[in-house]
Design a protein around this motif. Sequence first.
Motif: not given
Length: 332
Positions: A137-144, A297-304, A151-154
Amino acid sequence: MNLVEVNDINRDAWAELARRSSVATWFQTEEAYRFFDSLSFLWAFAFGVENDGKLKGIVVGYVQKDGGRLKRFFSRRAIITGGPLLADDISDDELRCLLNTLKDRLKQKVIYIETRNFNDYSHWRGVFGECGFGYESHYDIHVDTSSMDVVNERMGKSRKRDIRVSMRDGASVVVEPTIEQVRSCYSILRELYLTKVKTPLFPIEFFEKLYLMDSSAFLLVEYEGKIIGGTVCVGIGGKILFEMYACGKDGVYKNIFPSELATYAGLQYAAEQGCLRFDMMGAGKPDDGGYGVRDFKLKFGGKLVEYGRYHYVCNHLLYGIGKLGVKILKKA
């Protein structure tokens, strides 16, 4: 069904597979292979599987070693960044052929083989398992990044504030830096890896040659005439922008947050280039408690997302010794 060596792969077929595959990344393109192959400190490899004249899968990777002679012996590993490039309709037999060839070609050269997945390979997990590749298991973060409005909304309020204050007080983003500015950013990155990350960082050669690639983007943060941070990204076909490295002299200047501004510049660049996704390339393991990089990284609104890694050990004895050595060196 047959294996094809890198010099025998049809270039148009390779490019078409990269355009159509749902698991395509820049790291599996011909451009990426040529880049890895140009580096003096890596040994690059690539081969594919064809069936009925159709290219169904490609593996691009490199063999990496670290440190002095002894450490290099115990740190030999093959890395397939992003995971193999596979046709969506690749058969189990075709994938099995590709993976077994990968093992046969590398088992005398490395201690282990690792695929670092940036897309969902769960459909093929059974075949990987049959070929001896364990799943980790290993996480990544994808940002729309379909638009800057999204971007700014999330994005988190604290990130917005830090970016706004940084720019208000004189920090700016250099979109087309000079090679000297890139080297300044590398110095910051090297210090970060030595003092905090404590994992190997590629030599400056990697960054100087990547700087010349059409698919790369070096977005650096400047303040009072000095480079104080930046992000290094690569993109594939206007679809995804990958953030390979980000750094900054955080906490040094009042009201200036270079790491936040650098990553935001990456998000903005992705949106402007029409990329639907900004891939932050790794956010640790699920059991990494209090993993600060993931929180940042998560504070930029991405999805884990959790696409993990496939791992094949070629030599269990050397692998065990190597793992113990890494733990000792990190503590030291």
